[in-house]
Design an enzyme around this catalytic site. Structure first.
Site, PDB file in Angstrom:
ATOM      1  N   ARG A  76       0.897  -1.313   0.005  1.00  0.00           N
ATOM      2  CA  ARG A  76       0.191  -0.163  -0.022  1.00  0.00           C
ATOM      3  C   ARG A  76       0.923   1.258  -0.108  1.00  0.00           C
ATOM      4  NH1 ARG A  76      -5.036  -1.682  -1.790  1.00  0.00           N
ATOM      5  NH2 ARG A  76      -5.542  -3.368  -0.518  1.00  0.00           N
ATOM      6  N   ALA A  88     -10.842  -7.956  -0.427  1.00  0.00           N
ATOM      7  CA  ALA A  88     -11.690  -6.725  -0.111  1.00  0.00           C
ATOM      8  C   ALA A  88     -11.671  -6.054  -1.618  1.00  0.00           C
ATOM      9  CB  ALA A  88     -11.014  -5.725   0.943  1.00  0.00           C
ATOM     10  N   GLU A 105     -15.228  -9.874  -4.894  1.00  0.00           N
ATOM     11  CA  GLU A 105     -13.567  -9.923  -4.742  1.00  0.00           C
ATOM     12  C   GLU A 105     -13.223 -11.020  -4.109  1.00  0.00           C
ATOM     13  OE1 GLU A 105     -12.028  -7.098  -5.215  1.00  0.00           O
ATOM     14  OE2 GLU A 105     -13.419  -5.981  -5.948  1.00  0.00           O
ATOM     15  N   GLU A 109     -10.040 -11.948  -6.265  1.00  0.00           N
ATOM     16  CA  GLU A 109      -8.674 -11.946  -5.539  1.00  0.00           C
ATOM     17  C   GLU A 109      -8.133 -13.336  -5.423  1.00  0.00           C
ATOM     18  OE1 GLU A 109      -8.806  -8.925  -2.491  1.00  0.00           O
ATOM     19  OE2 GLU A 109      -8.547  -7.335  -3.959  1.00  0.00           O
ATOM     20  N   GLU A 156      -2.158  -5.263  -6.927  1.00  0.00           N
ATOM     21  CA  GLU A 156      -2.914  -6.556  -7.007  1.00  0.00           C
ATOM     22  C   GLU A 156      -2.067  -7.448  -7.856  1.00  0.00           C
ATOM     23  OE1 GLU A 156      -6.900  -6.115  -8.428  1.00  0.00           O
ATOM     24  OE2 GLU A 156      -7.482  -5.763  -6.581  1.00  0.00           O
TER      25      GLU A 156
END
Length: 196
Positions: A76, A88, A105, A109, A156
């Site tokens: 992040r 998320a 998600e 993901e 991601e």
């Protein structure tokens, strides 16, 4: 005696000015706000509040039959940290049910679907600056699925997916090794509600 509960309330906004709006899901604006006053029209000098517009997010505590939690380690940029997180995603389709966002998600993901879903809570991320809400869910009865044509990009594309025992993650939250708020809150709520 005060009621121990949040209550809806809206103070008069004298003016509002966009500071940044580029068509993505978030925007920044400056509002001039007044205290409501006795008649509700506002009193006193207006004061400035910055508001980060955000549509909210759905977060999934996915627990398999062995008590292992599906986790991500994802960089992040604002914090310069690769956080341990849960699957998320942003509620970026207007009107979409947060549960449907959570299901999407989980599939996109970590390529999983779940048979059972329990809503843990919906909480305000940082109400002093944003109306962003986090919708937290526990998902069980996991089965592998394809993410379809969804492609991972940005951070991601580099995230690591792994499983960890619920108790180990819980201990890591309590001793400060995991500091992402949504995973910490999801683990604490799930334990408090007897769901894990």
């Amino acid at each position: 005696m005060m009621t121990i509960a949040d209550r809806p309330e809206s103070w008069p906004v004298v003016s509002s000015e966009d500071i940044h709006r580029d068509g993505w899901v978030v925007a920044l604006r400056s509002d001039q706000v007044r205290r409501p006053g006795d008649d509700g029209t506002g009193e006193g000098e207006p004061f400035r509040r910055l508001v980060l517009e955000h549509p909210g997010a759905a977060i999934v505590l996915a627990v398999d039959a062995d008590g292992q939690v599906l986790c991500l380690q994802q960089y992040r940029h604002p914090a310069n940290i690769a956080f341990v997180e849960l699957p998320a995603g942003i509620c970026d389709v207007p009107g979409e049910d947060p549960l449907e966002v959570a299901k999407r998600e989980l599939r996109e993901e970590v390529e999983l679907a779940a048979d059972e879903w329990v809503h843990l809570a919906s909480v305000w991320a940082s109400p002093g600056i944003t109306a962003e809400r986090h919708h937290l869910y526990v998902a069980t009865g996991l089965t592998p699925v394809s993410r379809g044509d969804f492609e991972l990009h940005g951070e991601e594309a580099e995230m690591q997916v792994f499983r960890a025992p619920f108790d180990d993650l819980y201990a890591a939250v309590l001793d400060g090794r995991i500091s992402d708020a949504p995973i910490a809150l999801a683990l604490l709520l799930a334990r408090a509600k007897g769901l894990a």
